[in-house]
Design a protein around this motif. Structure first.
Motif: not given
Length: 189
Positions: A70-76, A59-64
């Motif tokens: 999400a961060q990459a998508e937000a940056q894109a 869960q932690i790895e999946g969340g990361l």
């Protein structure tokens, strides 16, 4: 005394008692009980704990991973937004420049039209002035002719009622006047 005897008996039994060394029976029962508890914990509890830890780790790895995605998508999305914003600014700049050019072109065309209209009005006014001048000159000629015929008739003493004669006298008189006007202009120049 009885207390003394009891105290001595207790002292002798206490001298054989070693508090750090357990009795053999207790040691065997304790070891068996510990082994049973250890086997039960190892068989039932440890796998569940490991499974729970693995799930939490996943869960932690999946969340990361999701957070990174999400961060990459937000940056894109931000990069795309910035690119569109820059393109919109460029387009707005281009449209402003085109509007300026069109405005300058419209002003130039309006200026040309105004100048053409002014020339047309001036030409129309000049032709109208020339027509009125010619008309005034004709009227003046007619009046001067009439007056000169009357004057010539008075000077000569005979009537100049004949139209051919009248015209010749008027034309001669006007030619003399124009000749005098030309010599006057030449002298002043």
């Amino acid at each position: 005394m009885y207390n003394l005897l009891a105290a001595t008996t207790v002292a002798q039994t206490e001298s054989d008692y070693q508090p750090l060394l357990p009795e053999t029976g207790e040691l065997v029962v304790g070891t068996i009980a510990f082994a049973i508890v250890l086997i039960l914990v190892g068989k039932f509890l440890v796998p569940k704990i490991q499974e729970t830890l693995a799930e939490r780790s996943n869960q932690i790895e999946g969340g990361l991973k999701r957070a990174e995605e999400a961060q990459a998508e937000a940056q894109a999305t931000l990069d795309d937004y910035k690119a569109k914003l820059a393109e919109a600014r460029h387009e707005a700049s281009r449209l402003r420049e085109e509007a300026r050019e069109q405005g300058a072109q419209i002003v130039a065309e309006m200026r040309e039209q105004a100048q053409a209209e002014a020339r047309r009005i001036v030409e129309a006014a000049q032709s109208q002035i020339e027509a009125e001048r010619q008309q005034a000159l004709q009227q003046l000629r007619a009046e001067v002719g009439t007056l000169s015929v009357e004057l010539a008739g008075r000077v000569v003493g005979e009537s100049l009622e004949d139209s051919a004669r009248q015209s010749r006298v008027v034309d001669r008189f006007l030619e003399e006047l124009e000749g005098r006007a030309r010599t006057q202009e030449q002298i002043t120049s």
